[in-house]
Design a protein around this motif. Structure first.
Motif, PDB file in Angstrom:
ATOM      1  N   LEU A   1       0.945  -1.143   0.078  1.00  0.00           N
ATOM      2  CA  LEU A   1      -0.158   0.123   0.064  1.00  0.00           C
ATOM      3  C   LEU A   1       0.891   1.176   0.064  1.00  0.00           C
ATOM      4  O   LEU A   1       1.913   1.279   0.950  1.00  0.00           O
ATOM      5  N   ASP A   2       0.540   2.148  -0.966  1.00  0.00           N
ATOM      6  CA  ASP A   2       1.229   3.328  -0.865  1.00  0.00           C
ATOM      7  C   ASP A   2       0.414   4.473  -0.373  1.00  0.00           C
ATOM      8  O   ASP A   2      -0.708   4.204   0.319  1.00  0.00           O
ATOM      9  N   ASP A   3       0.984   5.667  -0.125  1.00  0.00           N
ATOM     10  CA  ASP A   3       0.437   6.803   0.698  1.00  0.00           C
ATOM     11  C   ASP A   3      -0.385   7.425  -0.146  1.00  0.00           C
ATOM     12  O   ASP A   3      -1.101   8.471   0.503  1.00  0.00           O
ATOM     13  N   GLY A   4      -0.807   7.074  -1.565  1.00  0.00           N
ATOM     14  CA  GLY A   4      -1.620   7.734  -2.276  1.00  0.00           C
ATOM     15  C   GLY A   4      -1.534   8.799  -3.126  1.00  0.00           C
ATOM     16  O   GLY A   4      -2.180   9.404  -3.338  1.00  0.00           O
ATOM     17  N   VAL A   5      -0.228   9.302  -3.005  1.00  0.00           N
ATOM     18  CA  VAL A   5      -0.129  10.372  -3.730  1.00  0.00           C
ATOM     19  C   VAL A   5       0.940  10.118  -5.052  1.00  0.00           C
ATOM     20  O   VAL A   5       1.509   8.916  -5.109  1.00  0.00           O
ATOM     21  N   PRO A   6       1.271  10.737  -5.993  1.00  0.00           N
ATOM     22  CA  PRO A   6       1.613  10.428  -7.308  1.00  0.00           C
ATOM     23  C   PRO A   6       3.164  10.257  -6.952  1.00  0.00           C
ATOM     24  O   PRO A   6       3.714   8.879  -7.684  1.00  0.00           O
TER      25      PRO A   6
ATOM     26  N   ILE B   1       6.078   3.670   1.909  1.00  0.00           N
ATOM     27  CA  ILE B   1       5.007   2.373   1.487  1.00  0.00           C
ATOM     28  C   ILE B   1       5.024   1.746   2.492  1.00  0.00           C
ATOM     29  O   ILE B   1       5.845   1.435   3.532  1.00  0.00           O
ATOM     30  N   THR B   2       3.713   1.262   2.695  1.00  0.00           N
ATOM     31  CA  THR B   2       3.232   0.401   3.740  1.00  0.00           C
ATOM     32  C   THR B   2       3.137  -1.091   3.391  1.00  0.00           C
ATOM     33  O   THR B   2       2.365  -1.301   2.179  1.00  0.00           O
ATOM     34  N   TYR B   3       3.647  -2.142   4.028  1.00  0.00           N
ATOM     35  CA  TYR B   3       3.493  -3.597   3.426  1.00  0.00           C
ATOM     36  C   TYR B   3       2.833  -4.147   4.591  1.00  0.00           C
ATOM     37  O   TYR B   3       3.125  -4.185   5.767  1.00  0.00           O
ATOM     38  N   VAL B   4       1.876  -5.190   4.482  1.00  0.00           N
ATOM     39  CA  VAL B   4       1.084  -5.866   4.995  1.00  0.00           C
ATOM     40  C   VAL B   4       1.301  -7.221   5.033  1.00  0.00           C
ATOM     41  O   VAL B   4       1.154  -7.702   4.113  1.00  0.00           O
ATOM     42  N   ALA B   5       1.995  -8.138   6.075  1.00  0.00           N
ATOM     43  CA  ALA B   5       1.978  -9.458   5.876  1.00  0.00           C
ATOM     44  C   ALA B   5       0.677 -10.111   5.920  1.00  0.00           C
ATOM     45  O   ALA B   5       0.028 -10.041   7.137  1.00  0.00           O
ATOM     46  N   VAL B   6       0.186 -10.796   4.830  1.00  0.00           N
ATOM     47  CA  VAL B   6      -1.190 -11.235   4.839  1.00  0.00           C
ATOM     48  C   VAL B   6      -1.158 -12.900   5.140  1.00  0.00           C
ATOM     49  O   VAL B   6      -2.384 -13.377   5.008  1.00  0.00           O
ATOM     50  N   ASP B   7      -0.132 -13.449   5.291  1.00  0.00           N
ATOM     51  CA  ASP B   7      -0.182 -15.034   5.396  1.00  0.00           C
ATOM     52  C   ASP B   7       0.421 -15.490   6.429  1.00  0.00           C
ATOM     53  O   ASP B   7       1.033 -16.417   6.741  1.00  0.00           O
ATOM     54  N   ARG B   8       0.160 -14.909   7.806  1.00  0.00           N
ATOM     55  CA  ARG B   8       0.698 -15.259   9.240  1.00  0.00           C
ATOM     56  C   ARG B   8      -0.575 -15.074  10.073  1.00  0.00           C
ATOM     57  O   ARG B   8      -1.746 -14.584   9.648  1.00  0.00           O
TER      58      ARG B   8
END
Length: 186
Positions: A133-138, A143-150
């Protein structure tokens, strides 16, 4: 009167020549510094004082998984990014490291991100699946990363300038300390 004009002319010439000479000297110094690679501006230094983190919903922050992960996190990330203390009241299951221009921040036990859908593109890094996920600006700043398989969601926010080293290093710890689970998209 002609004597006064003759006495003023050298003063006028001096008054005009002095600023021009000064401008030439300053320009010469600037050109010399640029050619030599000396920049007058020092590189930014990472802040190392206590970092105030906004509280966020973290229903699983007190879980054994988050405790295990936080206990295994390194004191220093690659690139010399040392752990940064958190200002009180510090959110549970959070850690920060000093970095420029913004810190690297890890939070554990957050809820499933709404952005995680059956069609989400996931990034696999050292055996861990991350939702980016980024902060929504050009031109993103972080940048935000979410570990989704834990068993718990681990969120890592990294300044763009930090490169991939923090994500790779944290991925190693997540992989080694938290078991893999199925990605829950709904």
């Amino acid at each position: 009167m002609s004597g006064v004009k003759q006495r003023l002319q050298p003063a006028v010439v001096f008054a005009i020549a002095l600023p021009l000479l000064l401008a030439v000297v300053v320009a010469g110094i600037a050109i010399t510094a640029r050619v030599r690679g000396d920049d007058a501006v020092a590189p930014p230094v990472a802040e190392t004082g206590p970092l105030a983190l906004a509280p966020v919903d973290a229903p699983d922050a007190g879980s054994g998984s988050c405790t295990t992960l936080l206990d295994a996190l390194p004191a220093t990330l690659d690139g010399g990014r040392a752990t940064r203390p958190l200002a009180a009241p510090a959110p549970p299951a959070s850690r920060a490291w000093a970095a420029v221009p913004r810190p690297v921040v890890l939070r554990c036990g957050l809820p499933r991100p709404a952005e995680l859908t059956p069609t989400s593109a996931l990034l696999a890094v050292n055996g861990v699946s991350w939702l980016r996920l980024d902060d929504g600006v050009p031109d993103p700043v972080v940048i935000t990363y979410v570990a989704v398989d834990r068993p718990v969601y681990v969120v890592l926010t990294v300044p763009v300038d930090a490169g991939s080293a923090p994500l790779q290093q944290i991925s190693d710890v997540v992989r080694d300390k938290l078991p893999t689970t199925a990605v829950a998209v709904r």
